[in-house]
Design a protein around this motif. Structure first.
Motif, mmCIF file in Angstrom:
data_model
loop_
_atom_site.group_PDB
_atom_site.id
_atom_site.type_symbol
_atom_site.label_atom_id
_atom_site.label_comp_id
_atom_site.label_asym_id
_atom_site.label_seq_id
_atom_site.Cartn_x
_atom_site.Cartn_y
_atom_site.Cartn_z
ATOM 1 N N CYS A 215 0.824 -1.197 0.000
ATOM 2 C CA CYS A 215 0.000 0.000 0.000
ATOM 3 C C CYS A 215 0.861 1.252 0.000
ATOM 4 O O CYS A 215 0.562 2.227 -0.679
ATOM 5 C CB CYS A 215 -0.924 0.014 1.223
ATOM 6 N N LEU A 216 1.933 1.226 0.788
ATOM 7 C CA LEU A 216 2.814 2.382 0.847
ATOM 8 C C LEU A 216 3.508 2.601 -0.481
ATOM 9 O O LEU A 216 3.715 3.732 -0.906
ATOM 10 C CB LEU A 216 3.851 2.203 1.961
ATOM 11 N N ASP A 217 3.873 1.497 -1.170
ATOM 12 C CA ASP A 217 4.481 1.640 -2.491
ATOM 13 C C ASP A 217 3.552 2.409 -3.415
ATOM 14 O O ASP A 217 3.966 3.286 -4.157
ATOM 15 C CB ASP A 217 4.764 0.258 -3.105
ATOM 16 N N ASP A 218 2.242 2.064 -3.371
ATOM 17 C CA ASP A 218 1.294 2.742 -4.229
ATOM 18 C C ASP A 218 1.151 4.206 -3.843
ATOM 19 O O ASP A 218 1.053 5.085 -4.693
ATOM 20 C CB ASP A 218 -0.078 2.053 -4.159
ATOM 21 N N ALA A 219 1.151 4.466 -2.517
ATOM 22 C CA ALA A 219 0.998 5.837 -2.058
ATOM 23 C C ALA A 219 2.199 6.686 -2.436
ATOM 24 O O ALA A 219 2.083 7.852 -2.795
ATOM 25 C CB ALA A 219 0.798 5.870 -0.544
ATOM 26 N N MET A 220 3.398 6.091 -2.333
ATOM 27 C CA MET A 220 4.599 6.854 -2.610
ATOM 28 C C MET A 220 4.854 7.020 -4.104
ATOM 29 O O MET A 220 5.620 7.866 -4.524
ATOM 30 C CB MET A 220 5.819 6.151 -1.986
ATOM 31 N N GLY A 221 4.228 6.167 -4.918
ATOM 32 C CA GLY A 221 4.418 6.262 -6.355
ATOM 33 C C GLY A 221 5.641 5.499 -6.805
ATOM 34 O O GLY A 221 6.395 4.954 -6.013
ATOM 35 N N THR A 222 5.839 5.443 -8.112
ATOM 36 C CA THR A 222 7.013 4.787 -8.657
ATOM 37 C C THR A 222 8.060 5.829 -8.976
ATOM 38 O O THR A 222 7.995 6.961 -8.523
ATOM 39 C CB THR A 222 6.635 3.978 -9.914
ATOM 40 N N VAL A 223 9.025 5.464 -9.782
ATOM 41 C CA VAL A 223 10.114 6.385 -10.085
ATOM 42 C C VAL A 223 9.554 7.662 -10.694
ATOM 43 O O VAL A 223 8.789 7.623 -11.647
ATOM 44 C CB VAL A 223 11.103 5.733 -11.061
ATOM 45 N N GLY A 224 9.951 8.800 -10.146
ATOM 46 C CA GLY A 224 9.467 10.076 -10.646
ATOM 47 C C GLY A 224 10.398 10.662 -11.683
ATOM 48 O O GLY A 224 11.495 10.176 -11.911
ATOM 49 N N LEU A 225 9.957 11.720 -12.294
ATOM 50 C CA LEU A 225 10.750 12.399 -13.298
ATOM 51 C C LEU A 225 11.336 13.671 -12.717
ATOM 52 O O LEU A 225 10.640 14.459 -12.090
ATOM 53 C CB LEU A 225 9.886 12.747 -14.516
ATOM 54 N N GLY A 226 12.620 13.888 -12.914
ATOM 55 C CA GLY A 226 13.264 15.086 -12.400
ATOM 56 C C GLY A 226 14.179 15.673 -13.455
ATOM 57 O O GLY A 226 14.116 15.350 -14.639
ATOM 58 N N ASP A 227 15.057 16.556 -13.045
ATOM 59 C CA ASP A 227 15.992 17.206 -13.947
ATOM 60 C C ASP A 227 17.147 16.260 -14.261
ATOM 61 O O ASP A 227 17.732 15.674 -13.357
ATOM 62 C CB ASP A 227 16.518 18.469 -13.266
ATOM 63 N N ASP A 228 17.494 16.104 -15.547
ATOM 64 C CA ASP A 228 18.578 15.193 -15.917
ATOM 65 C C ASP A 228 19.849 15.942 -16.304
ATOM 66 O O ASP A 228 20.760 15.355 -16.890
ATOM 67 C CB ASP A 228 18.146 14.243 -17.035
ATOM 68 N N SER A 229 19.947 17.229 -15.969
ATOM 69 C CA SER A 229 21.119 17.997 -16.377
ATOM 70 C C SER A 229 22.368 17.601 -15.612
ATOM 71 O O SER A 229 23.479 17.807 -16.097
ATOM 72 C CB SER A 229 20.851 19.499 -16.185
ATOM 73 N N ASP A 230 22.213 17.070 -14.410
ATOM 74 C CA ASP A 230 23.362 16.697 -13.588
ATOM 75 C C ASP A 230 23.467 15.193 -13.402
ATOM 76 O O ASP A 230 24.108 14.737 -12.456
ATOM 77 C CB ASP A 230 23.271 17.374 -12.218
ATOM 78 N N THR A 231 22.851 14.431 -14.277
ATOM 79 C CA THR A 231 22.823 12.985 -14.116
ATOM 80 C C THR A 231 23.454 12.286 -15.307
ATOM 81 O O THR A 231 23.547 12.838 -16.407
ATOM 82 C CB THR A 231 21.378 12.474 -13.941
ATOM 83 N N VAL A 232 23.888 11.067 -15.054
ATOM 84 C CA VAL A 232 24.422 10.212 -16.120
ATOM 85 C C VAL A 232 23.277 9.595 -16.908
ATOM 86 O O VAL A 232 23.284 9.575 -18.142
ATOM 87 C CB VAL A 232 25.325 9.118 -15.524
ATOM 88 N N LEU A 233 22.289 9.080 -16.193
ATOM 89 C CA LEU A 233 21.133 8.458 -16.827
ATOM 90 C C LEU A 233 20.104 9.522 -17.182
ATOM 91 O O LEU A 233 19.928 10.500 -16.455
ATOM 92 C CB LEU A 233 20.499 7.432 -15.883
ATOM 93 N N GLY A 234 19.425 9.316 -18.286
ATOM 94 C CA GLY A 234 18.339 10.219 -18.649
ATOM 95 C C GLY A 234 17.138 10.012 -17.757
ATOM 96 O O GLY A 234 17.099 9.118 -16.907
ATOM 97 N N SER A 235 16.132 10.847 -17.943
ATOM 98 C CA SER A 235 14.916 10.725 -17.148
ATOM 99 C C SER A 235 14.281 9.360 -17.370
ATOM 100 O O SER A 235 14.263 8.859 -18.500
ATOM 101 C CB SER A 235 13.915 11.818 -17.526
ATOM 102 N N PRO A 236 13.763 8.750 -16.312
ATOM 103 C CA PRO A 236 13.110 7.441 -16.465
ATOM 104 C C PRO A 236 11.862 7.553 -17.325
ATOM 105 O O PRO A 236 11.251 8.621 -17.422
ATOM 106 C CB PRO A 236 12.775 7.040 -15.018
ATOM 107 N N ASP A 237 11.505 6.452 -17.938
ATOM 108 C CA ASP A 237 10.384 6.452 -18.869
ATOM 109 C C ASP A 237 9.040 6.567 -18.178
ATOM 110 O O ASP A 237 8.086 7.060 -18.768
ATOM 111 C CB ASP A 237 10.390 5.162 -19.712
ATOM 112 N N GLN A 238 8.965 6.064 -16.922
ATOM 113 C CA GLN A 238 7.683 5.991 -16.260
ATOM 114 C C GLN A 238 7.662 6.819 -14.985
ATOM 115 O O GLN A 238 8.662 6.945 -14.291
ATOM 116 C CB GLN A 238 7.329 4.541 -15.917
ATOM 117 N N SER A 239 6.499 7.362 -14.686
ATOM 118 C CA SER A 239 6.306 8.094 -13.448
ATOM 119 C C SER A 239 4.872 7.892 -12.993
ATOM 120 O O SER A 239 3.952 7.867 -13.805
ATOM 121 C CB SER A 239 6.581 9.582 -13.643
ATOM 122 N N ARG A 240 4.691 7.730 -11.665
ATOM 123 C CA ARG A 240 3.341 7.623 -11.128
ATOM 124 C C ARG A 240 3.331 8.256 -9.754
ATOM 125 O O ARG A 240 4.129 7.916 -8.904
ATOM 126 C CB ARG A 240 2.902 6.155 -11.025
#
Length: 271
Positions: free
Chosen positions: A24-49
């Motif tokens: 239940c907490l997983d659902d409440a907290m959501g999955t991987v979110g989308l953020g700024d990718d300017s300082d990251t190696v990996l690009g923004s993840p494909d999915q967000s909830r």
């Protein structure tokens, strides 16, 4: 760092056991979110909830300074800045089901891959216990051996706050991860009844992970692994990274975590 406001209310939830509430907490907290990718190696993840309260892609990992009772040193975020990526999860050794061993499996697989691919000096693997009362240095050392942790690789740390209250404060206020200590006998019994069906630890499939003393309390928590780069910026947050996520589509399976960790660590070492 200012954390997001938690989206769900634990107080109004009916606790039906550790595994059930964790979902239940997983659902409440959501999955991987989308953020700024300017300082990251990996690009923004494909999915967000949803809008999780814990750090997500492109956000700063919160400062911490926590003892490692096995090495008898204090481990902080500053130790890894400009030096190593970090992969962290949150556990307690008296976990009544296979969730915590499954989380450690993901870190251990990255450790194995790092040794094989030569980036063991470019990544730190951190397992943070929120049960310091029972998770002593000896207990954590034994637990690590049971989970096949390679201490000689010199990139693994168990983090143990001085008290549950201290750990809870950092987790909930700074990191944004909700946990709850459960002491009701019926809720504890229900949580234990959910254990043992699926251990999530591939190399020890079918083993009983209920050997540790659960005592008079347990915890509800989400199953989460977080990858941050050597600049202290989160690359990925993997929720639902527990026993049943091997074939999910949320990027929480072992293979994806290993590939992401290798990419981040090797990219940094080449810069």
């Amino acid at each position: 760092m200012e954390r997001r406001t938690y989206l769900g209310a634990l107080g109004g939830a009916s606790v039906t056991g550790l595994a059930g509430l964790a979902g239940c907490l997983d659902d409440a907290m959501g999955t991987v979110g989308l953020g700024d990718d300017s300082d990251t190696v990996l690009g923004s993840p494909d999915q967000s909830r949803g809008d999780p309260s814990h750090p997500i892609h492109g956000e700063a990992f919160p400062d911490f300074s926590v003892p490692d009772p096995i090495t008898e040193e204090t481990v902080s975020l500053e130790d890894f800045l400009d030096d190593r990526a970090l992969l962290i999860t949150f556990i307690f050794t008296a976990c009544p089901d296979g969730a915590c061993p499954a989380l450690l499996t993901r870190l251990r697989r990255v450790q194995e891959d790092a040794i094989e691919e030569g980036y063991e000096d470019d990544i730190a693997l951190l397992a943070y216990t929120f049960d310091p009362e029972r998770d002593t240095a000896d207990v954590l050392a034994e637990y690590g051996e049971e989970q096949s942790v390679d201490y000689e690789a010199d990139n693994w740390h168990f983090l143990r706050p001085e008290s549950y209250e201290e750990g809870e404060e950092w987790l909930m206020e700074d990191f944004g991860m909700q946990i709850e200590r459960v002491e009701d006998e019926d809720e504890i019994a229900d949580a234990h009844d959910h254990g043992g069906d699926e251990d999530g630890h591939d190399d020890h499939e079918g083993e009983d992970h209920d050997d540790h003393d659960h005592g008079e309390y347990t915890f509800t928590h989400i199953n989460l692994v977080v990858l941050a780069n050597s600049q202290g910026i989160v690359e990925r947050a993997y929720p639902q990274a527990g026993p049943q996520s091997e074939h999910d589509d949320l990027g929480a399976d072992i293979g994806v975590i290993v590939d992401d960790a290798r990419t981040v660590a090797q990219n940094q070492s080449e810069d």
